[in-house]
Design an enzyme around this catalytic site. Structure first.
Site, PDB file in Angstrom:
ATOM      1  N   GLU A  32      67.611  60.137 -28.187  1.00  0.00           N
ATOM      2  CA  GLU A  32      66.803  60.003 -29.394  1.00  0.00           C
ATOM      3  C   GLU A  32      65.313  60.135 -29.112  1.00  0.00           C
ATOM      4  O   GLU A  32      64.527  60.446 -30.008  1.00  0.00           O
ATOM      5  CB  GLU A  32      67.092  58.667 -30.076  1.00  0.00           C
ATOM      6  CG  GLU A  32      66.852  58.656 -31.572  1.00  0.00           C
ATOM      7  CD  GLU A  32      67.763  59.622 -32.327  1.00  0.00           C
ATOM      8  OE1 GLU A  32      67.373  60.050 -33.442  1.00  0.00           O
ATOM      9  OE2 GLU A  32      68.860  59.944 -31.812  1.00  0.00           O
ATOM     10  N   GLU A  82      64.782  52.488 -36.483  1.00  0.00           N
ATOM     11  CA  GLU A  82      65.335  53.158 -37.663  1.00  0.00           C
ATOM     12  C   GLU A  82      66.244  54.317 -37.260  1.00  0.00           C
ATOM     13  O   GLU A  82      67.290  54.552 -37.872  1.00  0.00           O
ATOM     14  CB  GLU A  82      64.191  53.660 -38.544  1.00  0.00           C
ATOM     15  CG  GLU A  82      64.625  54.486 -39.743  1.00  0.00           C
ATOM     16  CD  GLU A  82      63.540  55.434 -40.213  1.00  0.00           C
ATOM     17  OE1 GLU A  82      63.863  56.593 -40.540  1.00  0.00           O
ATOM     18  OE2 GLU A  82      62.363  55.025 -40.249  1.00  0.00           O
ATOM     19  N   HIS A  83      65.854  55.041 -36.212  1.00  0.00           N
ATOM     20  CA  HIS A  83      66.680  56.145 -35.719  1.00  0.00           C
ATOM     21  C   HIS A  83      67.960  55.635 -35.058  1.00  0.00           C
ATOM     22  O   HIS A  83      69.049  56.181 -35.268  1.00  0.00           O
ATOM     23  CB  HIS A  83      65.891  56.984 -34.708  1.00  0.00           C
ATOM     24  CG  HIS A  83      64.985  57.985 -35.344  1.00  0.00           C
ATOM     25  ND1 HIS A  83      65.211  59.344 -35.289  1.00  0.00           N
ATOM     26  CD2 HIS A  83      63.838  57.832 -36.052  1.00  0.00           C
ATOM     27  CE1 HIS A  83      64.235  59.984 -35.939  1.00  0.00           C
ATOM     28  NE2 HIS A  83      63.390  59.080 -36.401  1.00  0.00           N
ATOM     29  N   HIS A 135      60.039  52.266 -35.892  1.00  0.00           N
ATOM     30  CA  HIS A 135      60.528  53.593 -36.269  1.00  0.00           C
ATOM     31  C   HIS A 135      61.652  54.042 -35.346  1.00  0.00           C
ATOM     32  O   HIS A 135      62.622  54.666 -35.791  1.00  0.00           O
ATOM     33  CB  HIS A 135      59.370  54.592 -36.213  1.00  0.00           C
ATOM     34  CG  HIS A 135      59.776  55.988 -36.550  1.00  0.00           C
ATOM     35  ND1 HIS A 135      59.992  56.951 -35.579  1.00  0.00           N
ATOM     36  CD2 HIS A 135      60.042  56.594 -37.736  1.00  0.00           C
ATOM     37  CE1 HIS A 135      60.343  58.082 -36.152  1.00  0.00           C
ATOM     38  NE2 HIS A 135      60.388  57.890 -37.462  1.00  0.00           N
ATOM     39  N   GLU A 181      59.952  65.138 -33.879  1.00  0.00           N
ATOM     40  CA  GLU A 181      59.496  64.700 -35.203  1.00  0.00           C
ATOM     41  C   GLU A 181      57.984  64.479 -35.208  1.00  0.00           C
ATOM     42  O   GLU A 181      57.298  64.804 -36.175  1.00  0.00           O
ATOM     43  CB  GLU A 181      60.209  63.405 -35.600  1.00  0.00           C
ATOM     44  CG  GLU A 181      59.822  62.893 -36.981  1.00  0.00           C
ATOM     45  CD  GLU A 181      60.516  61.588 -37.342  1.00  0.00           C
ATOM     46  OE1 GLU A 181      60.069  60.920 -38.292  1.00  0.00           O
ATOM     47  OE2 GLU A 181      61.505  61.234 -36.661  1.00  0.00           O
TER      48      GLU A 181
END
Length: 516
Positions: free
Chosen positions: A199, A129-130, A126, A206
């Protein structure tokens, strides 16, 4: 001429007096002579038409019939064909052309997700993905954003437990540029340390948002308790401590290990031509690893073992309780996977804000709606490479939990011994309709192509899919239910004011008590 006019008047008289035809009184037309056969034939024809009006064929009035018939989907046989080309490096290119469309979706579907992480690296897929959109050797993050914005496209990505996807929806004239961008971010991302550190905070925020989505939390806990101490039981986002320690080397190692050509599919749908897409893929995707290790081989090393267990997070400050109860399901390729999809449709879903109740096809939805024992409920059937989860998720007030649990377990276990053909037929029709509605648009079609090539190794035509669905009958449902449900362990995840939810042993006993 007189004879013709006479017959014309007689025919008009016949058509305007249908009651006389149906009446047992003597016919006004001659019973003998040269015209008798003609009149008898006309009379029988009118009687037949009247009979059809009074007793219409139920196939054309399914909504008025207590015995629905299988819907006819012959038109799907004319659907565009999916063309597939496998390149020498193992990369597969699959397209479905809809040349009347002015837009197209092109993306990369990868047989990799959080399931292929260790406990120490959980969350890397994940995180990657960012980071994939944060700059490459050719483009900065700003240039990437501006390039997509200037051509009016949409670039997106998502990560699941077994798959990762990057796709773009663009105008027909920008398909080649979208492929260029996708190949660039997957092969040339720089992963600057400053970007990685920035990030981390984004992903932690999130995570806080996801924790507020109770349905997501419940299913994460359900996986954790059902597949204890296995990669499938871990969350997609990973724990906070991992997010704080993931480094550039973790991201690069994950790409080198899992973003390999044999485990990737380039799928495109809409205003695309297969040969052109293949040539562009050959041009752009030149740096992919050709490691032949498949995802199935990696899964075989750490099989997800189902554990009958439960997890309850009691919080009386929350107004509504929610819980999910699940059985060990089947994999994508299991012969009984279609039957479980039909069973999910039979159990159905219900929400008090959408109306419906006693007239719904699902008996579980009827019980819930009529007795008002839940805020919402839905059946689910989740498939993975070697296992799955089949069950029901529900939200209710604390005082309704006992009645709701009884209704759910009663209807689930009833699938083992009492199933009507009418209910199965209705569920089959609903399932086929939902599958067709799911692929409405270029993006859903591209996703369907990519996902099926990763899971089945081919794109299953709808004609074949529907034939498999139509082959499911009441005996099939009972056989599969006895395999999956009858006297089997369950996994339960509950959250909120759940003190009145029956204990685990009660749920376990209900898997076979209803038979007696």
């Amino acid at each position: 001429m007189k004879r013709l006019l006479s017959r014309s008047r007689q025919l008009r008289r016949l058509s305007s007096s249908a009651a006389a035809v149906a009446s047992p009184s003597p016919s006004p037309f001659p019973s003998s002579g040269p015209n008798a056969m003609v009149y008898d034939h006309l009379a029988e024809s009118v009687k037949s038409k009247l009979g059809r009006l009074e007793n219409p064929d139920p196939r054309f009035l399914t909504h008025n019939s207590p015995h629905p018939t299988l819907a006819d989907h012959t038109s799907i046989l004319t659907a565009p064909a999916t063309k597939i080309t496998t390149l020498p490096n193992g990369l597969r290119v699959a397209t479905e052309s809809q040349l009347a469309s002015r837009t197209a979706t092109v993306g990369v579907w990868i047989d990799a997700g959080s399931r292929f992480e260790s406990e120490e690296t959980n969350g890397t897929a994940h995180f990657l993905e960012h980071m994939i959109f944060k700059g490459t050797e050719r483009r900065s993050a700003r240039q990437l954003e501006e390039e997509i914005e200037n051509m009016g496209g949409h670039l997106n990505a998502y990560t699941s437990r077994e798959q990762t996807t990057y796709f773009a929806k663009v105008m027909d004239s920008h398909v080649n540029k979208a492929l260029d961008i996708l190949s660039d971010i997957l092969q040339n991302s720089t992963f600057e340390e400053s970007r990685i550190n920035r990030e981390r905070d984004v992903i932690l925020r999130e995570m806080e948002e996801v924790e507020g989505q109770t349905e997501e939390v419940i299913f994460d806990h359900l996986h954790a308790t059902a597949f204890q101490y296995t990669p499938l039981g871990r969350t997609i986002l990973g724990p906070a401590e991992n997010i704080k320690t993931i480094t550039k080397s973790h991201l690069q190692n994950y790409i080198a290990t899992h973003y390999t050509a044999p485990r990737m599919v380039i799928a495109a749908s809409g205003a695309v031509k297969h040969e052109e897409i293949v040539e562009q893929v050959k041009k752009y995707f030149t740096k992919l690893s050709t490691d032949p290790t498949s995802a199935a081989q990696l899964v075989a090393k750490e099989t997800a073992t189902f554990t009958g267990s439960e997890v309850r997070m009691i919080d009386d400050d929350i107004p509504l309780a929610q819980f999910s109860v699940a059985f060990n399901g089947v994999s994508y390729t299991d012969p009984d996977s279609i039957a479980l999809m039909v069973m999910q449709s039979m159990l159905g879903s219900w929400n008090k804000h959408s109306g419906g109740g006693k007239h719904m096809g699902s008996e579980l939805a009827q019980r819930v709606g009529i007795n008002e024992i839940a805020e919402s409920m839905m059946a689910f059937n989740t498939n993975y490479k070697d296992t799955g989860l089949f069950g029901v998720y529900a939200v209710a007030k604390p005082d309704c939990l006992d009645d709701l649990a009884w209704a759910i377990m009663h209807e689930i276990s009833k699938l083992c011994y009492r199933v009507s053909e009418a209910d199965v037929t209705r569920a089959c029709n609903q399932l086929k309709s939902s599958l067709l509605l799911h692929v409405d648009g270029t993006s859903p079609v591209a996703e369907d192509i990519g996902r099926q090539l990763l899971t089945y190794g081919r794109r299953i035509p709808f004609a074949e899919f529907f034939a498999r669905i139509d082959a499911v009958d009441a005996n099939t449902v009972k056989r599969v239910a006895n395999r999956i449900i009858y006297d089997r362990d369950v996994a339960i995840a509950a959250m909120g004011p759940v003190k009145k939810l029956p204990d685990y042993n009660w749920f376990r006993r209900r898997t076979y008590w209803n038979r007696y």
